[in-house]
Design a protein around this motif. Sequence first.
Motif, mmCIF file in Angstrom:
data_model
loop_
_atom_site.group_PDB
_atom_site.id
_atom_site.type_symbol
_atom_site.label_atom_id
_atom_site.label_comp_id
_atom_site.label_asym_id
_atom_site.label_seq_id
_atom_site.Cartn_x
_atom_site.Cartn_y
_atom_site.Cartn_z
ATOM 1 N N SER A 1 0.564 -0.953 0.457
ATOM 2 C CA SER A 1 -0.052 -0.284 0.236
ATOM 3 C C SER A 1 0.734 1.336 0.230
ATOM 4 O O SER A 1 0.370 2.226 -0.867
ATOM 5 C CB SER A 1 -1.451 0.032 0.962
ATOM 6 N N LEU A 2 1.806 0.807 0.762
ATOM 7 C CA LEU A 2 2.188 2.696 0.480
ATOM 8 C C LEU A 2 2.913 3.100 -0.569
ATOM 9 O O LEU A 2 3.493 3.847 -1.040
ATOM 10 C CB LEU A 2 3.306 2.331 1.974
ATOM 11 N N GLU A 3 3.283 1.664 -1.105
ATOM 12 C CA GLU A 3 4.527 1.535 -2.770
ATOM 13 C C GLU A 3 3.660 2.322 -3.844
ATOM 14 O O GLU A 3 3.733 3.478 -3.981
ATOM 15 C CB GLU A 3 5.014 0.265 -3.084
ATOM 16 N N SER A 4 1.802 2.031 -3.007
ATOM 17 C CA SER A 4 1.150 3.076 -4.046
ATOM 18 C C SER A 4 1.552 4.552 -4.360
ATOM 19 O O SER A 4 1.151 5.028 -4.721
ATOM 20 C CB SER A 4 -0.311 1.910 -4.044
ATOM 21 N N TYR A 5 1.141 4.329 -2.593
ATOM 22 C CA TYR A 5 0.486 5.441 -2.186
ATOM 23 C C TYR A 5 2.417 6.880 -2.154
ATOM 24 O O TYR A 5 2.183 8.214 -2.352
ATOM 25 C CB TYR A 5 0.390 6.151 -0.660
ATOM 26 N N GLY A 6 3.315 5.473 -2.416
ATOM 27 C CA GLY A 6 4.073 6.602 -2.507
ATOM 28 C C GLY A 6 4.457 7.096 -3.866
ATOM 29 O O GLY A 6 5.411 8.095 -4.227
ATOM 30 N N LEU A 7 4.453 6.453 -4.768
ATOM 31 C CA LEU A 7 4.302 7.079 -6.392
ATOM 32 C C LEU A 7 3.094 7.629 -6.490
ATOM 33 O O LEU A 7 3.069 8.931 -7.022
ATOM 34 C CB LEU A 7 3.997 5.957 -7.163
ATOM 35 N N ALA A 8 2.113 8.103 -5.439
ATOM 36 C CA ALA A 8 1.469 9.209 -6.225
ATOM 37 C C ALA A 8 1.636 10.414 -5.278
ATOM 38 O O ALA A 8 1.143 11.301 -5.993
ATOM 39 C CB ALA A 8 -0.253 8.651 -5.257
ATOM 40 N N VAL A 9 2.732 10.268 -4.675
ATOM 41 C CA VAL A 9 3.303 11.803 -3.539
ATOM 42 C C VAL A 9 4.029 12.269 -4.403
ATOM 43 O O VAL A 9 4.568 13.169 -4.902
ATOM 44 C CB VAL A 9 4.303 11.017 -1.923
ATOM 45 N N LEU A 10 4.834 11.132 -5.275
ATOM 46 C CA LEU A 10 6.018 11.219 -6.644
ATOM 47 C C LEU A 10 5.194 12.546 -7.320
ATOM 48 O O LEU A 10 5.664 13.362 -7.767
ATOM 49 C CB LEU A 10 6.552 10.287 -6.800
ATOM 50 N N ALA A 11 4.092 11.694 -7.731
ATOM 51 C CA ALA A 11 3.266 12.421 -8.803
ATOM 52 C C ALA A 11 2.565 14.225 -8.288
ATOM 53 O O ALA A 11 2.946 14.903 -9.612
ATOM 54 C CB ALA A 11 1.616 11.536 -9.205
ATOM 55 N N TYR A 12 2.533 13.852 -7.239
ATOM 56 C CA TYR A 12 2.029 15.457 -6.618
ATOM 57 C C TYR A 12 3.622 16.423 -6.824
ATOM 58 O O TYR A 12 2.803 17.300 -6.667
ATOM 59 C CB TYR A 12 1.712 15.348 -5.064
ATOM 60 N N ASP A 13 4.102 16.383 -6.789
ATOM 61 C CA ASP A 13 6.038 16.160 -6.475
ATOM 62 C C ASP A 13 5.487 17.446 -7.456
ATOM 63 O O ASP A 13 6.288 18.495 -8.103
ATOM 64 C CB ASP A 13 6.560 15.641 -6.152
ATOM 65 N N TYR B 1 1.811 -0.437 -11.355
ATOM 66 C CA TYR B 1 0.392 -0.696 -11.274
ATOM 67 C C TYR B 1 0.268 -1.827 -12.380
ATOM 68 O O TYR B 1 -0.865 -2.665 -12.533
ATOM 69 C CB TYR B 1 -0.197 0.447 -11.642
ATOM 70 N N ILE B 2 0.701 -2.334 -13.456
ATOM 71 C CA ILE B 2 0.172 -3.039 -14.441
ATOM 72 C C ILE B 2 -0.175 -4.334 -14.132
ATOM 73 O O ILE B 2 -1.056 -4.934 -14.644
ATOM 74 C CB ILE B 2 0.922 -3.097 -15.864
ATOM 75 N N PRO B 3 1.194 -4.818 -12.966
ATOM 76 C CA PRO B 3 0.955 -6.081 -13.192
ATOM 77 C C PRO B 3 -0.085 -6.772 -11.932
ATOM 78 O O PRO B 3 -0.692 -7.517 -11.846
ATOM 79 C CB PRO B 3 2.357 -6.846 -12.656
ATOM 80 N N ILE B 4 -0.148 -5.608 -11.212
ATOM 81 C CA ILE B 4 -0.746 -5.233 -10.102
ATOM 82 C C ILE B 4 -2.008 -5.799 -10.410
ATOM 83 O O ILE B 4 -3.038 -6.465 -9.976
ATOM 84 C CB ILE B 4 -0.837 -4.358 -8.940
ATOM 85 N N PHE B 5 -2.607 -4.320 -11.078
ATOM 86 C CA PHE B 5 -3.900 -4.438 -11.351
ATOM 87 C C PHE B 5 -4.146 -6.036 -12.247
ATOM 88 O O PHE B 5 -5.558 -6.070 -12.573
ATOM 89 C CB PHE B 5 -4.364 -2.769 -12.557
#
Length: 320
Positions: A115-127, A258-262
């Motif tokens: 879960s943190l991996e997913s949110y970590g990528l979102a934080v970088l998108a915010y940057d 995301y591609i493999p996870i989804f």
Amino acid sequence: MSFLRTVLNDSRIIHPPGFYIIGFETFPYISIYIIFLAFVYVVTLVFNILLIYIIARDHNLHTPKFMAVVSLAVIDVFLSTSIIPSMIKTFLFKDNFVPFNLCLLQMYMYSTAISLESYGLAVLAYDRLIAICFPLRQNLFNTLPVMSCIVGLTWVYNLGRVTYSTAIMTRLSFCNSVRVFSYFCDYAPVFRLACNDYTLQWSVASTSSMVNLMCPFTFIVLSYGSILVTVFRMKSVGSRMKALATCIEHLILVAVFYIPIFSIFLIGLYLRLIDPDQRVLSLSLASCIPPCINPIVYSWKTKDIKTRALALVYRMKTGP
């Protein structure tokens, strides 16, 4: 086999001494695959620790973006450590028994890290969103204190949420099979072994998978939609290319994660169309490969980190 018995709300809850991991039953070259994952684990540790070291030592890299990168590197180490060492023990050394409490601990570590991996990528998108779409407001919306709060909140939220989802596993009775068909103590394969009602656990698993994968992914998609709109409003082609170039490494990480996870996790959970052996193999790769690729991509594509990494290697070679 003797079972540990506890009482909860006047109902007898049966907890076994542990579980047996039985994934990869039909995989012919499992030892080679596990040796490959051991190599991946070493690379993951070396590159992520090197990335953290370089950023920590260089004050010029103490920026909101690289704070998010450090957080992702810590998550990558956390994620890999939660599964690969246990896979080596289970499939290479043929010791597939996992004590009950250790199973819950591994479940907790993996669920938190993924879960943190997913949110970590979102934080970088915010940057990237703030840097490209609101460059004049970076000192307001994207400072070190702000990024520290964002990163801290994602950690607190996920640690707390997974604590609850793991704790409710203790309400289940396991009075029949204790054979987990997966590559570790995975949440869904374990609760499906229960001999009492696991509706709550299924609801938590399905809701968490949707919220903690789709929400960050949706934010990333919307962020890059806004970035593209801003970029194509720029008059200079050079400015457009320069802005987009700063997003390449992040887009690579998003695709790899995301591609493999989804395709594997969500389809397998809701539709169950994937062969169990293929699911175990694909999901293990989807969990182990991104933490290895992330630091390599950032080290190679980010000029500041690449320069400092090469300088560090040169000093090690020429040192006494």
